[in-house]
Design a protein around this motif. Sequence first.
Motif, PDB file in Angstrom:
ATOM      1  N   ARG A 178     -20.812  -6.329  36.254  1.00  0.00           N
ATOM      2  CA  ARG A 178     -22.135  -6.224  35.649  1.00  0.00           C
ATOM      3  C   ARG A 178     -22.437  -7.468  34.829  1.00  0.00           C
ATOM      4  NH1 ARG A 178     -23.534  -0.310  34.516  1.00  0.00           N
ATOM      5  NH2 ARG A 178     -22.270   0.796  36.041  1.00  0.00           N
TER       6      ARG A 178
ATOM      7  N   GLU B 150     -27.934  -5.349  31.793  1.00  0.00           N
ATOM      8  CA  GLU B 150     -28.263  -3.930  31.927  1.00  0.00           C
ATOM      9  C   GLU B 150     -29.262  -3.522  30.862  1.00  0.00           C
ATOM     10  OE1 GLU B 150     -25.851   0.276  32.551  1.00  0.00           O
ATOM     11  OE2 GLU B 150     -24.736  -1.543  32.053  1.00  0.00           O
TER      12      GLU B 150
ATOM     13  N   LEU C 247     -30.056  -2.559  36.372  1.00  0.00           N
ATOM     14  CA  LEU C 247     -28.703  -3.101  36.325  1.00  0.00           C
ATOM     15  C   LEU C 247     -28.645  -4.339  37.203  1.00  0.00           C
ATOM     16  CD1 LEU C 247     -25.656  -2.843  35.608  1.00  0.00           C
ATOM     17  CD2 LEU C 247     -25.445  -1.392  37.642  1.00  0.00           C
TER      18      LEU C 247
ATOM     19  N   LYS D  47     -32.041   1.564  38.228  1.00  0.00           N
ATOM     20  CA  LYS D  47     -30.981   2.577  38.172  1.00  0.00           C
ATOM     21  C   LYS D  47     -31.400   3.843  38.911  1.00  0.00           C
ATOM     22  CE  LYS D  47     -28.613   1.096  34.009  1.00  0.00           C
ATOM     23  NZ  LYS D  47     -28.258   1.465  32.620  1.00  0.00           N
TER      24      LYS D  47
END
Length: 150
Positions: free
Chosen positions: A24, A27, A32, A50
């Motif tokens: 990742r 976010e 994301l 998401k």
Amino acid sequence: MLSSDSEPSCPFCEIAEGRASADRVYETPEVLAFLPLAPATTGHTLVIPKRHVTDLWHADSGSLMPTMAASLVVAQALKKAFSPDGLNLINSAGSAATQTVFHLHIHLVPRWDDDQMAEFWPKTAPWSASKRASTAEVIRKNITDCGLRS
């Protein structure tokens, strides 16, 4: 935990919900950004809502606007981090457009003048003015008829 806005077998829903791992990079509550398993170039990043949305044609402004805003944030970070010569922002809707994961996603692909990415725009002859005009008219009519869902 499976959200009511997810698809159980969708690999991107699994990542968004923490049921599968990913590298990742950004976010928010709505979106994301993470690295794909097989990036095309250094910094290649995927940005997803998401909430499960199949593709651009199934998106509404509530899922698309935060996804595009996050794409801008990540694009600026990629420019600062890697100093690429350019950037491709790619979205594919449907298998004919090479979509393989049916969860809306935006590819941010940093580009360099000497990278190994192939050209993907076909070499075509310019259209006639009448063909461009008639195509534009059909699109304008359908924009008026459709409108963006919010």
